[in-house]
Design a protein around this motif. Structure first.
Motif, PDB file in Angstrom:
ATOM      1  N   THR A 132      -3.343  -5.241   0.017  1.00  0.00           N
ATOM      2  CA  THR A 132      -3.157  -5.862   1.324  1.00  0.00           C
ATOM      3  C   THR A 132      -2.490  -7.231   1.181  1.00  0.00           C
ATOM      4  O   THR A 132      -2.511  -7.837   0.101  1.00  0.00           O
TER       5      THR A 132
ATOM      6  N   THR B 104       0.842  -1.192   0.000  1.00  0.00           N
ATOM      7  CA  THR B 104       0.000   0.000   0.000  1.00  0.00           C
ATOM      8  C   THR B 104       0.881   1.246   0.000  1.00  0.00           C
ATOM      9  O   THR B 104       1.992   1.226   0.519  1.00  0.00           O
TER      10      THR B 104
ATOM     11  N   ILE C  37      -4.044   0.663  -2.504  1.00  0.00           N
ATOM     12  CA  ILE C  37      -4.156  -0.375  -1.481  1.00  0.00           C
ATOM     13  C   ILE C  37      -3.929  -1.753  -2.090  1.00  0.00           C
ATOM     14  O   ILE C  37      -4.636  -2.162  -3.014  1.00  0.00           O
TER      15      ILE C  37
END
Length: 296
Positions: free
Chosen positions: A144, A131, A142
C-alpha cells in the motif's frame, strides 16, 4: 542502444522451482555460491532471496540473509548485493470467510519487511511499487502507499538504494510520486518486470510504453520470464536499458535444457557483446547507479 550494460542475476527467488531444477540454490551456502558464480560469469549485481533450508520455500529470516551476505562479502569475488524486500506482502483470503486470512497469507508491516535490510545494509534492495493479483489463484501481493512510503523513507535513511520494481503503469505512477516527495535518492533506479501473471505482458511494445513513462534521469533495467528471458534482455539493451536474468525468472538455457545461473549470465553477456556492447563491472555499476561505495 546501451553499450555499457549492468547485468543483474536473480539467483533463486521464492517460487516453487526447487522441485523442477536441481540447480536452484536453497541453502545459504548454495545461494552465496550462486551469487559468486553469477559474478564470475559477468553479472555486476546479484539479486538475492533466501529459502528455508529444510523445505526449500521462500523465507524472510534475517539470519539466513545475513549468512548469505557474509559469505558473499567474505569471498574474493566482488558483486553488488541486491536483497529482496518483497517478502511479507502475501494475502490469501480464507475460503470460509474472505475477510480473514487463509493458508499462505504472510502479511507484516514495513519495518519488519526491512528487518534483514537493516541487519545487512546491502547496496540495493527491491521495492515492489504496488499491489498485484499474483497468478491464477487467490493470492494477492499487497504494497500500500503508506507501507511503500515508510519503506522508502527507511532505505533513504540507511543509504540503501531502492530498486523500484514496477509490474504495471500504475506502479510507475506511484514510484514517480515518491520521487516527487523526496523519498527516493537520485538517480532513481527502476526494474520493469514483465510476464508475471497478472502484471504487464512481456513484449517489446509493453517494455517501450513502460520505459517511456519513467523519469528522464532514471536508470532502468527489465526482464522477462521463462522462454522470454533472453528476448526481453535483448530488447532492453536495444532500448538503452540494463538487464536481469537468473533462475528466479527462468530455469532453462534452451528448450528442455536446465540452466545454471552462470550459464544464463554467460548467455546474456554473449547477447550484449554480439550487439556491440559490454557488461560493466560491479564497481562501474556502483558508479553508474550512485550506490554506496561508488567513486562519484
Amino acid at each position: 542502444m546501451n553499450y555499457e550494460v549492468v547485468v543483474t542475476c536473480a539467483v533463486t527467488g521464492a517460487g516453487d522451482t526447487t522441485g523442477r531444477s536441481p540447480h536452484v540454490p536453497v541453502t545459504p551456502k548454495e545461494i552465496a555460491d550462486a551469487a559468486i558464480e553469477a559474478a564470475k560469469a559477468g553479472a555486476a549485481i546479484a539479486h538475492i532471496h533466501v529459502r528455508d533450508p529444510e523445505t526449500g520455500k521462500g523465507s524472510r529470516d534475517p539470519k539466513l540473509f545475513k549468512e548469505v551476505v557474509d559469505r558473499v562479502r567474505d569471498s574474493d569475488t566482488d558483486v553488488v548485493i541486491n536483497l529482496t524486500a518483497g517478502m511479507g506482502g502475501d494475502w490469501v483470503p480464507s475460503a470460509e470467510d474472505p475477510a480473514l486470512p487463509g493458508p499462505g497469507t504472510d502479511m507484516i508491516g514495513p519495518e519488519e519487511r526491512l528487518a534483514h535490510i537493516k541487519e545487512c545494509l546491502p547496496e540495493i534492495c527491491s521495492l515492489d511499487c504496488g499491489t498485484l493479483n499474483f497468478g491464477d489463484g487467490d493470492e494477492i501481493y499487497i504494497s500500500t502507499p503508506p507501507t511503500l512510503r515508510k519503506m522508502a523513507e527507511l532505505t533513504l535513511e540507511w543509504g540503501v538504494k531502492p530498486e523500484l520494481e514496477v509490474f504495471e503503469l500504475g506502479h510507475i505512477r506511484f514510484a514517480r510520486q515518491m520521487i516527487a516527495e523526496g523519498l527516493i535518492a537520485d538517480p532513481p533506479s527502476f526494474q520493469i518486470c514483465l510476464g508475471i501473471p497478472w502484471g504487464a505482458d512481456q513484449s517489446v511494445d509493453t517494455m517501450k510504453v513502460m520505459k517511456d513513462h519513467l523519469p528522464l534521469d532514471a536508470s532502468w533495467a527489465s526482464f522477462g520470464i521463462s522462454r522470454m528471458q533472453m528476448p526481453m534482455a535483448a530488447a532492453a539493451v536495444a532500448m538503452g536499458g540494463n538487464i536481469r536474468v537468473g533462475l528466479e525468472d527462468n530455469i532453462y538455457l534452451d528448450r528442455g535444457v536446465l540452466a545454471t545461473n552462470g550459464q544464463l549470465v554467460s548467455r546474456a553477456v554473449e547477447i550484449i557483446e554480439r550487439m556491440g556492447g559490454r557488461a560493466v563491472s560491479p564497481q562501474e555499476a556502483r558508479n553508474r547507479l550512485n550506490l554506496r561505495g561508488s567513486d562519484n
